[in-house]
Design an enzyme around this catalytic site. Structure first.
Site, PDB file in Angstrom:
ATOM      1  N   HIS A 198      -1.496  -1.581  -4.021  1.00 58.95           N
ATOM      2  CA  HIS A 198      -2.748  -1.392  -3.270  1.00 58.95           C
ATOM      3  C   HIS A 198      -2.974   0.096  -3.027  1.00 58.95           C
ATOM      4  O   HIS A 198      -2.115   0.780  -2.460  1.00 58.95           O
ATOM      5  CB  HIS A 198      -2.613  -2.158  -1.949  1.00 58.95           C
ATOM      6  CG  HIS A 198      -3.816  -2.163  -1.066  1.00 58.95           C
ATOM      7  ND1 HIS A 198      -4.823  -3.095  -1.172  1.00 58.95           N
ATOM      8  CD2 HIS A 198      -4.170  -1.363  -0.027  1.00 58.95           C
ATOM      9  CE1 HIS A 198      -5.741  -2.881  -0.232  1.00 58.95           C
ATOM     10  NE2 HIS A 198      -5.375  -1.821   0.480  1.00 58.95           N
ATOM     11  N   SER A 233       0.862  -1.183   0.000  1.00 54.16           N
ATOM     12  CA  SER A 233       0.000   0.000   0.000  1.00 54.16           C
ATOM     13  C   SER A 233       0.893   1.225   0.000  1.00 54.16           C
ATOM     14  O   SER A 233       1.818   1.321   0.815  1.00 54.16           O
ATOM     15  CB  SER A 233      -0.866   0.018   1.257  1.00 54.16           C
ATOM     16  OG  SER A 233      -1.377   1.326   1.462  1.00 54.16           O
ATOM     17  N   ASP A 259      -5.115  -7.174   5.342  1.00 56.98           N
ATOM     18  CA  ASP A 259      -4.705  -5.768   5.240  1.00 56.98           C
ATOM     19  C   ASP A 259      -4.693  -5.149   6.635  1.00 56.98           C
ATOM     20  O   ASP A 259      -5.741  -5.047   7.281  1.00 56.98           O
ATOM     21  CB  ASP A 259      -5.718  -5.035   4.337  1.00 56.98           C
ATOM     22  CG  ASP A 259      -5.338  -3.587   4.073  1.00 56.98           C
ATOM     23  OD1 ASP A 259      -4.258  -3.148   4.505  1.00 56.98           O
ATOM     24  OD2 ASP A 259      -6.145  -2.903   3.407  1.00 56.98           O
TER      25      ASP A 259
HETATM   26  C1  DX5 Z   1      -5.861   0.799   6.399  1.00 66.54           C
HETATM   27  C2  DX5 Z   1      -5.525   0.509   4.969  1.00 66.54           C
HETATM   28  C3  DX5 Z   1      -4.305  -0.302   4.817  1.00 66.54           C
HETATM   29  C4  DX5 Z   1      -3.060   0.360   5.326  1.00 66.54           C
HETATM   30  C5  DX5 Z   1      -2.186  -0.713   5.844  1.00 66.54           C
HETATM   31  O1  DX5 Z   1      -7.076   1.440   6.464  1.00 66.54           O
HETATM   32  O2  DX5 Z   1      -6.588  -0.208   4.362  1.00 66.54           O
HETATM   33  O3  DX5 Z   1      -4.130  -0.720   3.478  1.00 66.54           O
HETATM   34  O4  DX5 Z   1      -2.349   1.075   4.387  1.00 66.54           O
HETATM   35  O5  DX5 Z   1      -1.106  -0.109   6.480  1.00 66.54           O
HETATM   36  P1  DX5 Z   1      -0.213  -0.930   7.495  1.00 66.54           P
HETATM   37  O6  DX5 Z   1       0.405  -2.057   6.722  1.00 66.54           O
HETATM   38  O7  DX5 Z   1       0.759   0.069   7.970  1.00 66.54           O
HETATM   39  O8  DX5 Z   1      -1.122  -1.433   8.581  1.00 66.54           O
HETATM   40 ZN    ZN Z   2      -6.164  -1.109   2.340  1.00 65.24          ZN
END
Ligand code: DX5
Ligand code: ZN
Length: 215
Positions: A30, A7, A168
């Site tokens: 993502h 992401s 996620d």
């Molecule tokens: C959260 C998002 C995720 C986020 C994950 O609302 O949907 O995709 O970017 O970030 P990390 O890996 O830092 O938890």
């Molecule tokens: Zn996400």
């Protein structure tokens, strides 16, 4: 072997082209679309996504954390995104949205908040290309992994063995192996790839190493 979908939520937006080039060894890209209503945070729209899809050979997926997703599907499809992921908590018409996503030529995913049971997927699972189990409450990168959601990943894999299960939130070299062992086949990773001072390519390689023997 689980697929890795970084992401870009916590990437450096002033150097976004370089940041995207640094994740070329990933499998998917993502895109976390937030509207300030469905979740309290606000991120980016279709024009931003179009710029991103034009800058990478990776297939991109939009994780739509928005109210009224039905109003936006076509715009994100036009942005060159290959997969659109919607939340059942954002619509009473999940089944219809899945059909609309396919009609737009995209793969369809559905994402479950931590508080939403797997049963919300029962009537649409056969039409989905992917089921996303949120392992944090959506809205922000860098939150702590919710181990309670491992049970939902196991349930999802058992109930829908042919469906890709994506996870996620809080995915890293410690949690990734647990998730893959539970049945996850696509790992979204935000801050563990785009952390301060990190080399994203090295972080992707480390996550692959950590998860390659987990199932
Ligand atoms: C959260 C998002 C995720 C986020 C994950 O609302 O949907 O995709 O970017 O970030 P990390 O890996 O830092 O938890
Ligand atoms: Zn996400």
């Amino acid at each position: 072997m689980a697929l890795i979908a970084p992401s870009i939520l916590t990437a450096d937006y002033l150097r976004l082209g370089e940041e995207i080039a640094r994740i070329a060894t990933a499998d998917w890209l993502h895109l976390d679309v937030m509207d300030g209503h469905f979740v309290s945070n606000l991120t980016f729209g279709p024009a931003f996504c179009k710029a991103v899809t034009g800058a990478t050979a990776l297939p991109a997926e939009c994780h739509l954390m928005v109210e009224r997703p039905q109003d936006l599907l076509a715009r994100y499809a036009e942005a060159g995104v290959r997969r659109l992921i919607v939340h059942p908590e954002s619509t009473p018409h999940l089944h219809r949205l899945v059909q609309e996503i396919h009609a737009l030529g995209c793969e369809a995913g559905a994402a479950l908040n931590p508080g939403t049971p797997l049963s919300a997927m029962q009537e649409v699972a056969e039409d989905l290309d992917l089921l996303l189990v949120m392992t944090v409450n959506p809205g922000f990168g860098g939150q702590a992994f919710l181990a309670s959601q491992l049970r939902k990943v196991r349930q999802a894999h058992a109930a829908f063995p042919d469906l890709a299960i994506e996870v996620d939130g809080g995915v890293n070299e410690d949690t990734g192996p647990l998730l893959v062992a539970a049945g996850a086949s696509v790992l979204v990773a935000g801050s563990s790839v785009f952390g301060p001072g990190e080399d994203p390519a090295e972080r992707i390689a480390a996550l692959r190493r950590a998860t390659s023997t987990s199932r």
